[in-house]
Enzyme design. Sequence first.
Site, PDB file in Angstrom:
ATOM      1  N   GLY A   9       0.835  -1.191   0.000  1.00 39.54           N
ATOM      2  CA  GLY A   9       0.000   0.000   0.000  1.00 39.54           C
ATOM      3  C   GLY A   9       0.870   1.241   0.000  1.00 39.54           C
ATOM      4  CB  CYS A  10       0.245   4.612   1.332  1.00 40.27           C
ATOM      5  SG  CYS A  10       1.071   6.191   1.537  1.00 40.27           S
ATOM      6  CG  PHE A  11       5.963   4.841  -0.286  1.00 39.83           C
ATOM      7  CD1 PHE A  11       5.907   6.131   0.208  1.00 39.83           C
ATOM      8  CD2 PHE A  11       6.053   4.671  -1.649  1.00 39.83           C
ATOM      9  CE1 PHE A  11       5.954   7.229  -0.625  1.00 39.83           C
ATOM     10  CE2 PHE A  11       6.109   5.766  -2.515  1.00 39.83           C
ATOM     11  CZ  PHE A  11       6.062   7.052  -1.993  1.00 39.83           C
TER      12      PHE A  11
END
Length: 131
Positions: A9-11
């Site tokens: 997902g978002c890092f």
Amino acid sequence: MQKITLGLGCFWGPEESFKSKPGIIKTEVGYAGGTSAKVTYEEVCTGSTGHAEVVRLTFDENVISFKKILDLFFKMHDPTQKDMQYPDVGTQYRSEIFYENEKQKQEAMEVWEEFNKKFNGKIQTDISKIK
């Protein structure tokens, strides 16, 4: 020292979580798995580049094992979601393990199988060679 690149997902959140773990020497965020070596955030968001948002970890295997990192990986996000993580939707938010060598590939497949059993065959995580 070893390296592993993970898409979950978002890092930003995963990077912060991994930074605090003993044995993690360095974290970097960026994109992997796509068709070109250089892309912008805007290009990745179109879904046409094939990239995933990733966290690249450098770790000391004498302090934290590769399998322990994968255990944390599967627990830090929902690996049953396809091309998304909660409110973030798109192929760049997919769950993916980008291995560096054949040993990592084998261990990733073993851990994937363990978690797939726990999640009743619903794991959507891909396992790919880093590029």
